[in-house]
Structures are given as structure tokens and as C-alpha cells.
Scaffold this active site. Structure first.
Site, PDB file in Angstrom:
ATOM      1  N   LYS A  83       0.857  -1.188   0.000  1.00 55.47           N
ATOM      2  CA  LYS A  83       0.000   0.000   0.000  1.00 55.47           C
ATOM      3  C   LYS A  83       0.892   1.236   0.000  1.00 55.47           C
ATOM      4  O   LYS A  83       1.518   1.562   1.016  1.00 55.47           O
ATOM      5  CB  LYS A  83      -0.900  -0.016   1.237  1.00 55.47           C
ATOM      6  CG  LYS A  83      -2.218   0.742   1.072  1.00 55.47           C
ATOM      7  CD  LYS A  83      -2.108   2.246   1.048  1.00 55.47           C
ATOM      8  CE  LYS A  83      -1.949   2.841   2.450  1.00 55.47           C
ATOM      9  NZ  LYS A  83      -1.907   4.316   2.389  1.00 55.47           N
ATOM     10  N   GLU A 143       9.383   0.417  11.045  1.00 54.06           N
ATOM     11  CA  GLU A 143      10.431   1.437  10.926  1.00 54.06           C
ATOM     12  C   GLU A 143       9.732   2.771  11.103  1.00 54.06           C
ATOM     13  O   GLU A 143       8.995   3.218  10.224  1.00 54.06           O
ATOM     14  CB  GLU A 143      11.113   1.297   9.556  1.00 54.06           C
ATOM     15  CG  GLU A 143      12.507   1.873   9.534  1.00 54.06           C
ATOM     16  CD  GLU A 143      12.494   3.313   9.097  1.00 54.06           C
ATOM     17  OE1 GLU A 143      12.310   4.179   9.986  1.00 54.06           O
ATOM     18  OE2 GLU A 143      12.660   3.573   7.914  1.00 54.06           O
ATOM     19  N   CYS A 150      13.006  10.027   8.218  1.00 53.22           N
ATOM     20  CA  CYS A 150      12.825   9.525   9.582  1.00 53.22           C
ATOM     21  C   CYS A 150      14.144   9.542  10.358  1.00 53.22           C
ATOM     22  O   CYS A 150      14.154   9.720  11.567  1.00 53.22           O
ATOM     23  CB  CYS A 150      12.231   8.123   9.562  1.00 53.22           C
ATOM     24  SG  CYS A 150      13.039   7.050   8.387  1.00 53.22           S
ATOM     25  N   GLU A 189       9.241  14.811  16.630  1.00 56.38           N
ATOM     26  CA  GLU A 189       9.717  14.724  15.256  1.00 56.38           C
ATOM     27  C   GLU A 189       8.979  15.766  14.418  1.00 56.38           C
ATOM     28  O   GLU A 189       7.762  15.743  14.300  1.00 56.38           O
ATOM     29  CB  GLU A 189       9.446  13.315  14.712  1.00 56.38           C
ATOM     30  CG  GLU A 189      10.018  13.109  13.331  1.00 56.38           C
ATOM     31  CD  GLU A 189       9.831  11.679  12.837  1.00 56.38           C
ATOM     32  OE1 GLU A 189       8.797  11.081  13.138  1.00 56.38           O
ATOM     33  OE2 GLU A 189      10.741  11.175  12.155  1.00 56.38           O
TER      34      GLU A 189
END
Lengths: 482, 354
Positions: free
Chosen positions: A184, A258, A292, A389
Site C-alpha cells: 500500500k 520502521e 525519519c 519529530e
């Protein structure tokens, strides 16, 4: 005084044909979604609409998983590794051959600069297929016991920051180990995955081995929840990662997650200073900071802090922000309005909490989603911009006095994906790397990716490794001498 | 102040080098005492002894080779097209030190080189001229006579070029000879043996002495100091040698003689550009950079200009502060220039050989 004005050097978009609408790629064919629903994907640099993309619901996902199961049991699983390798090598070669097409499409759909798509995303994606192709016939000797077995069907959900590269990270090891895939792509960046589906047909990959279902969060949730999925692989936010871990708890499903990061990039006073500046820039402004493992917290030793920040600002003045299709652009567009809003919100919080904001002086285009490279100084570990983040071109600068303090500050985060160390002293690199709780530690470089090197996190940055021999483990059940 | 036509004079409209407004005083206008004062300010003490120099040079931040190579490679990916390319090509020509340094050089060869410099593109008056011709010391008179009043400078290599392996008096006599013959610029070599064995003060003293000879002329000859980076082995040494040359009074730091491989490379030039940038920030004195040897194509030259622009800054985009030491580069640039003007590639028969 003379001015060296770089004339526009736009990459041609004529190399890629974008259809007005796309279906789902199931069992080797593009098919309509059951509901007929679709979403629009746009170019974040211009806000122009690129294509309508089908939205898969649970019944479409079910079709895809069934196709994957059939292909796994009948074709791909029983196929000798050497034969699977031939397909993977072919995919790698085709990716390299069609690299310009993929690079341009990635830029249009994602907003990243063509320089990065061309020099990093696409070649690294091809390299990943080349690398795992080599493993396909050597699994018996890879250290996972005799005849390790694939899980079966892998349900994979990938993010929008490196659409094609994350696809390669997911699909290449899954196929090399004999798994089949339902993938996806991200809601805002489905187009290179769909072009990849076209490439798979060109490579004559057997139907059902890779299925691509587009859609938003609900489609991803359907993939993860489907009882026919044996293995879940997810790259994305920590919040969604936690939901997935809860959802599959108590089922037979294995998972690789992850997730987010808040990496410390640690600069000691004996660092190679000019290269460290480049590393800081590459660490946080590569891909507009939407990485990331971005080096979003700069930890700089107090004795050189002022000098480093001054040099950094001077360097940021030479970054070229603007049209992602221009070959001279360094910083492109933010991927979506939602992401831009998040970045804006967090930087506002940074100012309110008392950090000192500096933003590069550059003209931003009127249309599209843009955020100028920004540096916060006087940041303390308690500030939101030092803890959360941001996933944007925003650097928080903190200082330290001793190596022990650097370690303590670097590890003082729920995340643990990556870290950087800048020093000319080899022994210090080793001792720091031992103490940092981060899956990837770069020394005198940052944001380097290679298929031979495992990548993954500690703590809330997730678990499982992608890349290298370690990346095989996520897709294999260890063999035993029964 | 030197008169404005002295360095980098040219007919081009692309730049108007001004040694006053934009850049402050030219480094060659400093007296020996000012140079020593600048050096003391950089080091933070008047102790310019061997130990003092070593402490300073070895205390400079290191250079990470992988990172430096990566930075240079990235600068090399800039895409310079159309109007930017035309501008850069003309600027390149105006920055060339058109060079012949062969044992087989004759007066005829040098006159031919000067003729090429005076009229790089016969029939096109808008084509800029190279900044200088660069010859051995015994050819300075020939070059000087041939140049006449065209404003092109004569640069002479001196100090027992290219090895530098001679006693100081011989090296100074070599320099004095060239200066007396009318050289506007002196390209000296450092004693690489002394540098590599850590005798920094010897290298420093050599440069100071050569600079004094340069200043014996009515108009001081500008001093370019050749580091011969191909023999320095490490990027750390390139940075140290750059600073040592600047401390001793170099007006330009130059990569190579062209007689040693590798000659100029982009990473080495980037490191030297960082050094002059930092020297300006510390002292207010702007030193020039000259990569020499191995730059043969317009495409390569433009990569260097991109590096100048993005590493040192616009102030160096000026023949007073950046030069190319090259012989075959000029013709490739002229071919590219014709291509831009006419839309078609001509060929080597359509540029003159020198």
C-alpha cells in the site's frame, strides 16, 4: 560586483506519461476498485492535480491478498532461488534503464528536488534490487539454518517521503526470500508505485507476486488487518506503528516497524569543520528534512558552537530553494498541506517556548507547499522542537560540554533510529558509537544509504532491520534440522 | 593602489574588476610589516617561529577526504545553461593565464601565444581577453614586447620552477631576473621537501624573501604561490600549506605547476577556496586562488566557477581573485562560445592554435 545567476535548468517532464486515472494492480492486471472510489494526487510544488487514483476497500484488499496467496503457493514459493533472482535482476536493470522516468515522476508527485530523485532515490532503489537478487539463491547459507522458509504473504505499508525507495526496501527482500507482496503506497505519493507495477509487467513477473493497492489510512489498515497476511512491514509514524503493533498482538503475524526519529548529530570541537557543516546540511535539509533518520537535533560542543552556527547559516544562504524540477534546486516542496501545517505548528511552538529562530532568506513560490530552511538556537532539551519529530527542514541546535553529556542528551529521546558523530579522533567515534542508543550511527557523514547495510531503530523507532543480510531475517522463518 | 587596468584588464563587458570598491585593498599592496602583522593576528601571537607555525598549522580543523570529495562532486552536478553559461564562458576566458612552460619554448612560440591572447577570437571584438600569459623567466622580455599596451599581464614562473630544488639565492635571483624583465606576476613554487619534513619556517621565509623581491619593482609584481598539491599527499596538508602561504604574504595560492600528476582537482581547489574565505574573515584580506594544470574543457572550468561562487563567494568571481592556469582550455571555451552564438558546433579548425 558580478553575480553568477544560474539560468533555469528544468528537467523535461515529457519523459513520463501520467494517465488521468489509475486502477489497482492486482494479480498482474490493473483493475477498478470495487467501490469505484478514488482520490486525487497532486504536485505539491504547484498544487496541480496529477491523476485520480483508485481507493481500495476491504474487498479489494481481500482480492489482492488472495492473489498473493495463490502466487506464493503455486509459483513464487516453489520457484528455485536462482530463478527468483533472475526476475529481481531484471527489475533492477529495468529500474536503472527507466531511471529518468521514475525520477521525474517522483519529483512531480513528491516535491523533492530532481537532483535527489536522480542521484539518490532511483539509483539506490535499483541497487536494492540488485543486492537482494544476489541473496535469492544463497538463503541456505545465509546463517538462518538449513532451508529457511518465507512467511508467505507480506502486507507492506510505505510512507510518502521516499515512495520508490521505500517500495524497493520492502519488495526486494520479500521477493528474494520467496514471499509475495501486497503493498500500500502512501496516499499522497502513489504514482511511482503504479509505474513500478507497469515495470513488473515489462519484467514479466508472474501475476499476483506483487499487488499494489492504493488508498488512504483505511486501506493500509485493511492490509494490516487481513487474516491472510502473514507478515506486516510498515514504515511511517510512531503513532500508527503502535496501533499496528497492538492490532496484530496475539495473531500469528510477524512485523517489521520502521518508525520516527529525532536523531542527534554530534559535532565535537575536533571535527573536520567544513565537512561537518555539509553533513549537518545533508542531515536535516536532505529531502526537506522529511526523513525519519534526519539529524534534526544538532549537538555541538560549546567551544565551537558559535563558529559552527555562524558557518552553518552562511552555508544555508547558498541553498537553492524552489522548483523541484530545476536541476540546481537543493530544497524542494513540502509533500502536503497537512505536513506543512505540522511543521508550521511546531516551529511556532519553538518560538513560543523561547528558542531563537533563524530562517534562510529566500523567496518562496506562491503556489505549492513551502518551508524555508530554519535553524533554532538556544534550544533546551525540554522544548517540543527538541523532542518531537518535526519531519521538515527545521534544525534544533543544542550544546554540550563533555562526551558524557553528549551521550546523555543524544539518548534522551523516546526514539533511537540514527545518530551522527563528527570528530577526527577514531577512538572517540568508537566509544561514542558504543554508547548511543541508535540503530544507525554515522561517523563523519550523515544520511548515507547502502543496500548492504542494515537499517532500523531502537526504542520507539521500531524493530526489525531492513537492508543487508539482517534484512533477510525479517522475511524468513529460520530453518531447523527436523 | 594599482591602476585598475593592471590586473585582469580586458575588453569584456562581463566584469569590471575594481580593486577598490568591492574588495578593499589588493593583498599585493600590503607592506611586509602589514603582512607580518596580519600573520600575527591570525596566529594570535607574534611568535612566527617554527614551533609557533607548527602549533597553528597543525591546530587547523582537519579535512575529511570522503566528505571533501563528496562536496566537490555535488558542486560538479550544477547545471549551467544558456545565459548563465554564456556569462561563465566569458568570465572563464578573462580568468585564464594562457600558459606555455616547455623546455622547447621559443621566442616565436611565445609571440604566437601572446597574439592568441590579444585576439582570442578573430572577428569578434566582444570576446574577452585572457588575464595574463604565463611563461618561463627568460621569455618575459619577449612576451612583454609582444603584449605592448594591450593590458594583458605577463606572469613568470620563478624560484627554480617546477621543483624548487635550488638554494635560496638562486631562487631569488631567478625571481629578480623575471621582475627586472617586466613580469607583472610571479608564480613561485614552495619547497615541498621542507614542508613535508615540517620545516614550516623555511617555507615561510622563502615566500617572504620572494615577496620582497617582487616589491623591488616600481609596481610590485603580484605573487602567486604554487603549493604543488599533487605532492602534498593529504587534504590536511593542502589546508596547512594554503594558510602558510597566506601568512607569508601570497597574493594568490595556486594548486600546481602542471608538471606533477595529479595537478588541479576540484576537491583541492574547494579546500583552497575555503582557506581564502576563512582568511578574509579573519584578516579582512582577500587572497586569490589559481587552479592550474588538467583543466582542459569549458565544462570543467564552469564546475570550478560554481565552486568559487558557492564556497568562497561572489567576490572571487573576478580575475583579480581567481585564475585558471591552462593552455588548451581557451580553445575549448571558444568552441563552446561559438556553439552558443551560432547554435552549432564548429570544430578545431575554427579556432586558432597558438
Amino acid at each position: 560586483m558580478p553575480r553568477f545567476e544560474y539560468a533555469p535548468a528544468p528537467e523535461s517532464r515529457a519523459v513520463v506519461d501520467i494517465a488521468s486515472s489509475y486502477g489497482l494492480f492486482i494479480d498482474g492486471e490493473f483493475v477498478e476498485s470495487a467501490s469505484g472510489g478514488s482520490l486525487k494526487t497532486i504536485n505539491p510544488a504547484t498544487e496541480e492535480s496529477l491523476a485520480d487514483v483508485a481507493v481500495a476497500d476491504e474487498s479489494d484488499v481481500d482480492r489482492a491478498v488472495r492473489a498473493a496467496r495463490r502466487a506464493q503457493e503455486k509459483v513464487w514459493g516453489p520457484m528455485p532461488g536462482a530463478e527468483r533472482a533472475k526476475y529481481l535482476f531484471r527489475i533492477a536493470r529495468l529500474l536503472a534503464e527507466r531511471s529518468r522516468e521514475f525520477a521525474v515522476l517522483e519529483v512531480l508527485d513528491n516535491g523533492k528536488p530532481i537532483r535527489e530523485a536522480r542521484d539518490v532515490d532511483v539509483p539506490t532503489a535499483a541497487a536494492h534490487f540488485f543486492y537482494y537478487a544476489g541473496w535469492a539463491d544463497k538463503l541456505d547459507h545465509a546463517g538462518f539454518g538449513p532451508s529457511p522458509r518465507p512467511h508467505g504473504v507480506a502486507g507492506q505499508v510505505i510512507p510518502w517521503n521516499f515512495p520508490l525507495l521505500m517500495l524497493a526496501w520492502k519488495i526486494a527482500p520479500a521477493l528474494a526470500t520467496g514471499n509475495t507482496v501486497v503493498l500500500k503506497p502512501a496516499e499522497t505519493t502513489p504514482l511511482t508505485a503504479l509505474l513500478f507495477a507497469d515495470l513488473l509487467r515489462q519484467a514479466e513477473l508472474p501475476p499476483g507476486v506483487v499487488n499494489i493497492v492504493t488508498g488512504a489510512g483505511a486501506t493500509g489498515a485493511a492490509v494490516v488487518a487481513h487474516p491472510g497476511v502473514d507478515k506486516v512491514a510498515f514504515t511511517g509514524s510512531t503513532a500508527v506503528g503502535k496501533r499496528i503493533a497492538k492490532e496484530i498482538a496475539g495473531t500469528r503475524k510477524h512485523a517489521t516497524l520502521e518508525l520516527g526519529g529525532k536523531a542527534a548529530n554530534i559535532v565535537f570541537d575536533d571535527a573536520p569543520i567544513d565537512q561537518a557543516i555539509e553533513g549537518i546540511v545533508n542531515g536535516i535539509f536532505f529531502n526537506q528534512g522529511q526523513v525519519c533518520c534526519a539529524g534534526s537535533r544538532l549537538l555541538v560542543q560549546e567551544s565551537v558552537a558559535e563558529e559552527v552556527v555562524e558557518r552553518l547559516k552562511a552555508r544555508l544562504g547558498t541553498l537553492r530553494v524552489g522548483d523541484p524540477m530545476d536541476k540546481n534546486t537543493d530544497v524542494g516542496a513540502i509533500n502536503s498541506a497537512a505536513q506543512l501545517a505540522r511543521i508550521t505548528d511546531l516551529t511556532k511552538a519553538g518560538e513560543e517556548e523561547g528558542a531563537v529562530r533563524w530562517t534562510a532568506d529566500c523567496a518562496l513560490p506562491e503556489q505549492g507547499f513551502w518551508f524555508a530552511p530554519t535553524v533554532f538556537t538556544d534550544v533546551s532539551a525540554a522544548h517540543r522542537i527538541a523532542r518531537e519529530e518535526i519531519f521538515g527542514p527545521v534544525l534544533s541546535v543544542l550544546t554540550f560540554r563533555t562526551p558524557a553529556e553528549a551521550v546523555a542528551k543524544a539518548n534522551n529521546t523516546p526514539y533511537g533510529l540514527s545518530a551522527g558523530i563528527w570528530t577526527e579522533k577514531g577512538s572517540r567515534i568508537l566509544s561514542m558509537a558504543d554508547k548511543l542508543r541508535a540503530g544507525v550511527v554515522w561517523a563523519n557523514t550523515f544520511n548515507r544509504f547502502d543496500p548492504t547495510s542494515p537499517f532500523g531503530g531502537y526504542k520507539e523507532s521500531g524493530y526489525g532491520r531492513e537492508g543487508g543480510r539482517h534484512g533477510l531475517a525479517s522475511y524468513l522463518i529460520e530453518g531447523s534440522t527436523r | 593602489m594599482p591602476d585598475a587596468t593592471r590586473l585582469g584588464a580586458m575588453t569584456s563587458t562581463v566584469t569590471t574588476p575594481s580593486s577598490e570598491s568591492a574588495h578593499g585593498p589588493h593583498p599585493a599592496d600590503r607592506t611586509g610589516a602589514q603582512v607580518a602583522a596580519d600573520a600575527a593576528a591570525v596566529i594570535g601571537t607574534a611568535d612566527l617561529s617554527e614551533a609557533g607555525l607548527r602549533r597553528f598549522l597543525q591546530g587547523l580543523p582537519g579535512v575529511d577526504r570522503v566528505g571533501a570529495d563528496g562536496r566537490a562532486a555535488q558542486l560538479g552536478t550544477r547545471s549551467i545553461k544558456t545565459s548563465a553559461k554564456a556569462w561563465a564562458l566569458d568570465l572563464t576566458i578573462s580568468m585564464i593565464d594562457l600558459t606555455t612552460l616547455e623546455g622547447a619554448d621559443t621566442a616565436g612560440k611565445v609571440r604566437s601565444l601572446v597574439a592568441k591572447a590579444r585576439t582570442p577570437e578573430p572577428g569578434d571584438a566582444t570576446c574577452p581577453r585572457p588575464a595574463a600569459v604565463c611563461v618561463y623567466g627568460d621569455m618575459v622580455t619577449v612576451a612583454r614586447d609582444a603584449i605592448g599596451t594591450s593590458g594583458i599581464n605577463v606572469a613568470a614562473v620563478a624560484t627554480a620552477f617546477p621543483s624548487g630544488r635550488a638554494g635560496r639565492e638562486v631562487r631569488l635571483a631567478d625571481t629578480r631576473d623575471a621582475v627586472a624583465a617586466g613580469a607583472d606576476e610571479i608564480d613561485m613554487v614552495i619547497d615541498r621537501g621542507a614542508f613535508l619534513s615540517g620545516h614550516y619556517r623555511k617555507v615561510y621565509d622563502d615566500i617572504v624573501a620572494v615577496r620582497e623581491v617582487c616589491h623591488e619593482a616600481d609596481r610590485p609584481a603580484h605573487l602567486k604561490v604554487i603549493l604543488e598539491t599533487g605532492e602534498l599527499a593529504t587534504y590536511d596538508n593542502v589546508r596547512r600549506a594554503s594558510w602558510l602561504a597566506m601568512l607569508a604574504g601570497a597574493d594568490f595560492i595556486k594548486t600546481s605547476t602542471g608538471k606533477v600528476s595529479p595537478a588541479a582537482t576540484l576537491p583541492v581547489t574547494v579546500i583552497m577556496l575555503e582557506a581564502v574565505r576563512d582568511f578574509l574573515a579573519t584578516t579582512g584580506v582577500q587572497i586569490g586562488v589559481k587552479p592550474a594544470g588538467g583543466i582542459r574543457t569549458a565544462k570543467d572550468a564552469i564546475k570550478y566557477l560554481v565552486a568559487v561562487n558557492e564556497v568562497a563567494g561572489e567576490a572571487w568571481l573576478d580575475p583579480d581573485y581567481f585564475r585558471f592556469g591552462a593552455s588548451s582550455l581557451l580553445n575549448d571555451v571558444l568552441l563552446q562560445r561559438q556553439k552558443l552564438a551560432t547554435g552549432a558546433y564548429s570544430g578545431p579548425d575554427y579556432v586558432t592554435i597558438d
